[in-house]
Design an enzyme around this catalytic site. Structure first.
Site, PDB file in Angstrom:
ATOM      1  N   TYR A   1       2.232  -7.319  -3.953  1.00  0.00           N
ATOM      2  CA  TYR A   1       1.226  -7.291  -2.896  1.00  0.00           C
ATOM      3  C   TYR A   1       1.347  -6.135  -1.921  1.00  0.00           C
ATOM      4  O   TYR A   1       0.346  -5.548  -1.514  1.00  0.00           O
ATOM      5  CB  TYR A   1       1.326  -8.596  -2.090  1.00  0.00           C
ATOM      6  CG  TYR A   1       0.451  -8.618  -0.850  1.00  0.00           C
ATOM      7  CD1 TYR A   1      -0.911  -8.887  -0.948  1.00  0.00           C
ATOM      8  CD2 TYR A   1       0.990  -8.364   0.414  1.00  0.00           C
ATOM      9  CE1 TYR A   1      -1.714  -8.894   0.184  1.00  0.00           C
ATOM     10  CE2 TYR A   1       0.190  -8.375   1.544  1.00  0.00           C
ATOM     11  CZ  TYR A   1      -1.156  -8.641   1.439  1.00  0.00           C
ATOM     12  OH  TYR A   1      -1.944  -8.649   2.543  1.00  0.00           O
TER      13      TYR A   1
ATOM     14  N   GLY B   1       1.323  -1.802   8.150  1.00  0.00           N
ATOM     15  CA  GLY B   1       1.390  -2.270   9.535  1.00  0.00           C
ATOM     16  C   GLY B   1       0.228  -1.727  10.325  1.00  0.00           C
ATOM     17  O   GLY B   1       0.034  -0.519  10.371  1.00  0.00           O
TER      18      GLY B   1
ATOM     19  N   ASN C   1      12.104   0.013   8.659  1.00  0.00           N
ATOM     20  CA  ASN C   1      11.317  -0.936   7.867  1.00  0.00           C
ATOM     21  C   ASN C   1      12.300  -1.915   7.246  1.00  0.00           C
ATOM     22  O   ASN C   1      13.237  -1.496   6.563  1.00  0.00           O
ATOM     23  CB  ASN C   1      10.530  -0.192   6.783  1.00  0.00           C
ATOM     24  CG  ASN C   1       9.884  -1.123   5.757  1.00  0.00           C
ATOM     25  OD1 ASN C   1       9.781  -0.784   4.583  1.00  0.00           O
ATOM     26  ND2 ASN C   1       9.458  -2.273   6.188  1.00  0.00           N
ATOM     27  N   GLY C   2      12.062  -3.191   7.475  1.00  0.00           N
ATOM     28  CA  GLY C   2      12.959  -4.207   6.930  1.00  0.00           C
ATOM     29  C   GLY C   2      13.247  -5.246   7.991  1.00  0.00           C
ATOM     30  O   GLY C   2      12.506  -5.363   8.969  1.00  0.00           O
TER      31      GLY C   2
ATOM     32  N   CYS D   1       6.628  -2.993   7.982  1.00  0.00           N
ATOM     33  CA  CYS D   1       6.448  -1.679   8.589  1.00  0.00           C
ATOM     34  C   CYS D   1       6.400  -0.567   7.565  1.00  0.00           C
ATOM     35  O   CYS D   1       6.779  -0.738   6.413  1.00  0.00           O
ATOM     36  CB  CYS D   1       7.595  -1.376   9.554  1.00  0.00           C
ATOM     37  SG  CYS D   1       7.814  -2.645  10.801  1.00  0.00           S
TER      38      CYS D   1
HETATM   39  P1  AMP Z   1      -2.759 -18.055   2.403  1.00  0.00           P
HETATM   40  O1  AMP Z   1      -4.117 -18.361   2.916  1.00  0.00           O
HETATM   41  O2  AMP Z   1      -1.708 -18.315   3.456  1.00  0.00           O
HETATM   42  O3  AMP Z   1      -2.428 -18.742   1.113  1.00  0.00           O
HETATM   43  O4  AMP Z   1      -2.700 -16.495   2.178  1.00  0.00           O
HETATM   44  C1  AMP Z   1      -2.685 -15.915   0.927  1.00  0.00           C
HETATM   45  C2  AMP Z   1      -3.276 -14.541   0.998  1.00  0.00           C
HETATM   46  O5  AMP Z   1      -2.602 -13.740   1.969  1.00  0.00           O
HETATM   47  C3  AMP Z   1      -3.142 -13.844  -0.334  1.00  0.00           C
HETATM   48  O6  AMP Z   1      -4.429 -13.691  -0.833  1.00  0.00           O
HETATM   49  C4  AMP Z   1      -2.511 -12.503  -0.036  1.00  0.00           C
HETATM   50  O7  AMP Z   1      -3.406 -11.465  -0.392  1.00  0.00           O
HETATM   51  C5  AMP Z   1      -2.243 -12.478   1.431  1.00  0.00           C
HETATM   52  N1  AMP Z   1      -0.807 -12.288   1.707  1.00  0.00           N
HETATM   53  C6  AMP Z   1       0.226 -12.770   1.037  1.00  0.00           C
HETATM   54  N2  AMP Z   1       1.396 -12.415   1.621  1.00  0.00           N
HETATM   55  C7  AMP Z   1       1.081 -11.686   2.701  1.00  0.00           C
HETATM   56  C8  AMP Z   1       1.833 -11.024   3.717  1.00  0.00           C
HETATM   57  N3  AMP Z   1       3.146 -11.096   3.739  1.00  0.00           N
HETATM   58  N4  AMP Z   1       1.166 -10.354   4.678  1.00  0.00           N
HETATM   59  C9  AMP Z   1      -0.157 -10.322   4.661  1.00  0.00           C
HETATM   60  N5  AMP Z   1      -0.930 -10.914   3.741  1.00  0.00           N
HETATM   61  C10 AMP Z   1      -0.329 -11.598   2.760  1.00  0.00           C
END
Ligand code: AMP
Length: 485
Positions: A260, A45, A120-121, A19
Site C-alpha cells: 500500500y 505524509g 521516517n519510522g 513520513c
Molecule cells: P478501513 O476503512 O479502516 O478498512 O480502511 C481501509 C482502507 O484504508 C484501505 O482501502 C486502504 O487503502 C487504506 N489504508 C490502509 N492502511 C492505511 C494506512 N496505514 N494509512 C492510510 N490508509 C490506509
C-alpha cells in the site's frame, strides 16, 4: 488544546507517523530540489512539511502545515532556504491537533556544531529513552520520538558529530530511516533490519538521499543504490563514505510498503512496486477465482491488484468506481464520523457500467472495515447483482509499531472476527484475503526459507522483529500511575 506532556507522550495511538525524507548535498539552490523531492513523496505524509538547508556556515529552516506544493511554492519560503545542501521531511500523523513543533526536520546546536535530523519510522523504546533523559534534565520540545535522537546526539560523549550520531543510533530500537545535515556533511542511516526504505541517487556530481526512487525521478537524478540495512552513509565534498556500525542481521523490510504505502512507480530493493501489486492480483485470482462480469478496483490503491486479477482470470477490468482526487487518503480524516463522510466524498460508483453486473472488487487492505462496507453498499445501490471482495493483503491482525499508522489491535476488524464474519460485516457475497504465502510468492520469495525471507510482516502475523520496549512496559506504567493515585 495541546496534550499534557507530563505523562507518556507516546501512549496515544494518534501520534504515530508515516513520513517521507529527502536530502541533497552539493547542488546550488538545494532547497528547491528538496521541494520537488518532497512533492514526489507527498503520498507518505500530507499534514506537514519542513526543510533545513545550509550554506556551510549557517542553517536555515522552514516548517509548514499543509501540502508541499501549497506551502513551498517558488517565491515563498524556499527563497529563505539558502545553500547547496538541504534535507526535508513530509509528515503524516492522525493527531487531531498537529503540533507545529513536531514538524521535522528537528534542529539543534550541539557541541561541535548544528545538526538537523529527519526521520521516517517509529522508535519502539522512545518512551524509555525520553524518561531517562528527562530524569537527567533534558528538556523536550516536541512529543515526537525523533527528538530522542537529537538529545542522544547532544548528550553523547564522543567528539565528532558522526560518532555522536552513531552513538545515538546504538541506543535506539525500532524502525528508522534517517537523513541528517551538519555544516560539513549529509548523513543517511537505516536501522539494522532496514524496515523503512532509503535510496541514494546522483545528480551531476551531487548526492541525493530519498525514501523512494520516485523522488529521484522527479529531479532527474540517477538511482545509485539502496542504503543497506544498518548502514550509515556520510556524504561530504570528499564523496561518500560507508559505515556499518551494527552486526549484520537478516533484512526485515516492511512488506506493507509493497502492498500500500510506497508509490507504484518506485523501485524498492530491486522490485518495481507496481509489478509486485499486479502479481498479488494474479495470485489472488489463482487463490480465489469467481465467476463474474468485471473486475473493479477500489481506486487508487486497488488498481494494480485488479489489473493482475483481471489479466489472470480473463475477466474484463473496468473502472466501476471513480475517485475524486481532490480529497486526501481516507485515513487522513481523524474521527470515525469524518471518515464515514470521507468515503462518500472520495468514491462514486460508475452506475452505467456496473448496473446488473457481477463485480469482483479489489482493494489493498481492510483495516477497520469501514471503507469496504461503504463501498460495497455503494456498488450494490448502483445496481451490481453480486459483489465479491478480493483483498491484496492478508488480514491485518496486528498493529504496526514501526511507522505505519494502524489502529490499536482492538479496532482491527481481522483481529476480532473470522473471514466469514468479516464478509457478512462488509456485506459482500464472498471475501478472500491473499494468503501470506501468496503475498511472498508475488515478491518471488519463499516465506519459510530462512535465507531469503526478508520482510517484516508483523501487521499480518504479529511476528515483530524488534523488542517493543515501550509497549511491553505499559503494564508497569499503568501500575505506577495507579500507585500515584
Ligand atoms: P478501513 O476503512 O479502516 O478498512 O480502511 C481501509 C482502507 O484504508 C484501505 O482501502 C486502504 O487503502 C487504506 N489504508 C490502509 N492502511 C492505511 C494506512 N496505514 N494509512 C492510510 N490508509 C490506509
Amino acid at each position: 488544546m495541546e496534550k499534557d506532556l507530563s505523562t507518556n507522550p507516546f501512549d496515544d495511538d494518534k501520534l504515530k507517523e508515516e513520513c517521507g525524507i529527502f536530502g541533497i548535498w552539493g547542488k546550488p539552490e538545494a532547497a528547491a530540489f528538496v521541494v520537488l523531492g518532497l512533492h514526489a513523496l507527498q503520498h507518505r505524509g500530507q499534514e506537514a512539511a519542513g526543510i533545513v538547508s545550509s550554506d556551510g556556515d549557517n542553517f536555515y529552516r522552514e516548517r509548514r502545515e499543509g501540502l508541499v506544493g501549497d506551502q513551498f511554492s517558488v517565491g515563498g519560503p524556499v527563497e529563505k532556504l539558502k545553500g547547496g545542501n538541504a534535507i526535508g521531511h513530509v509528515r503524516y500523523s492522525t493527531a487531531g491537533g498537529t503540533l507545529n513543533r513536531n514538524i521535522q526536520p528537528f534542529f539543534a546546536d550541539v557541541a561541535n556544531g548544528g545538526i538537523a535530523i529527519a526521520h521516517n519510522g517509529n522508535l519502539t523504546n522512545a518512551v524509555a529513552i525520553r524518561k531517562r533523559l528527562v530524569q537527567k534534565g533534558s528538556i523536550f520540545y516536541s512529543t515526537s520520538d525523533t527528538e530522542c535522537i537529537v538529545h542522544l546526539v547532544a548528550t553523547s560523549s564522543y567528539d565528532k558529530i558522526v560518532d555522536r550520531f552513531v552513538d545515538a543510533l546504538k541506543q535506539i530500537e525500532g524502525a528508522y530511516s534517517l537523513v541528517a545535515l551538519t555544516r560539513k556533511k549529509l548523513i543517511g542511516a537505516r536501522d539494522p533490519l532496514g524496515v523503512r526504505p532509503l535510496v541514494i541517487g546522483k545528480l551531476e556530481g551531487a548526492y541525493v538521499l530519498a525514501s523512494e526512487t520516485c523522488a529521484l525521478d522527479i529531479i532527474g537524478a540517477d538511482y545509485f543504490r539502496d542504503v543497506d540495512p544498518g548502514e550509515v552513509v556520510v556524504i561530504s565534498d570528499e564523496g561518500l563514505e560507508s559505515y556499518k556500525p551494527f552486526p549484520p542481521q537478516r533484512q526485515r523490510f516492511c512488506i506493507f510498503e509493497y502492498v500500500y504505502f510506497a508509490r507504484p512507480d518506485s523501485i524498492i530493493d530491486g522490485h518495481g512496486v507496481y509489478e509486485v501489486r499486479k502479481s498479488i492480483g494474479t495470485e489472488l485470482a489463482r487463490e480465489a477465482p469467481v465467476e463474474a462480469d468485471m473486475v473493479v478496483p477500489v481506486p487508487d490503491s486497488g488498481v494494480p491488484g485488479a489489473i493482475g486479477y483481471a489479466e489472470a482470470s480473463k475477466i474484463p477490468f473496468e473502472l466501476g468506481i471513480i475517485r475524486n482526487h481532490y480529497v486526501g487518503r481516507t485515513f487522513i480524516e481523524p474521527s470515525d464520523h469524518i471518515r464515514h463522510l470521507g468515503v462518500k466524498l472520495k468514491h462514486n460508483a460508475n452506475r452505467a457500467r456496473i448496473q446488473g453486473k457481477r463485480v469482483v472488487l479489489v482493494d489493498d487492505s481492510i483495516v477497520r472495515g469501514t471503507t469496504s462496507k461503504k463501498i460495497i453498499k455503494m456498488v450494490r445501490d448502483a445496481g451490481a447483482t453480486e459483489v465479491h471482495m478480493r483483498i491484496a493483503s492478508p488480514p491485518t491482525t496486528d498493529s504496526c509499531f514501526y511507522g505505519v499508522d494502524t489502529p490499536e489491535k482492538k479496532n482491527l476488524l481481522a483481529a476480532n472476527y473470522t473471514v466469514a464474519e468479516m464478509c457478512r460485516f462488509i456485506g459482500a457475497d464472498s471475501l478472500h484475503f491473499i494468503s501470506i504465502n501468496g503475498l511472498y510468492r508475488a515478491l518471488r520469495q519463499n516465506r519459510r526459507d530462512g535465507t531469503t525471507s526478508r520482510y517484516c510482516d508483523a501487521c499480518f502475523t504479529g511476528d515483530y522483529p524488534t523488542a517493543l520496549t515501550d509497549r511491553d512496559s505499559t503494564v508497569e506504567n499503568a501500575q505506577l500511575s495507579l500507585l500515584a493515585v
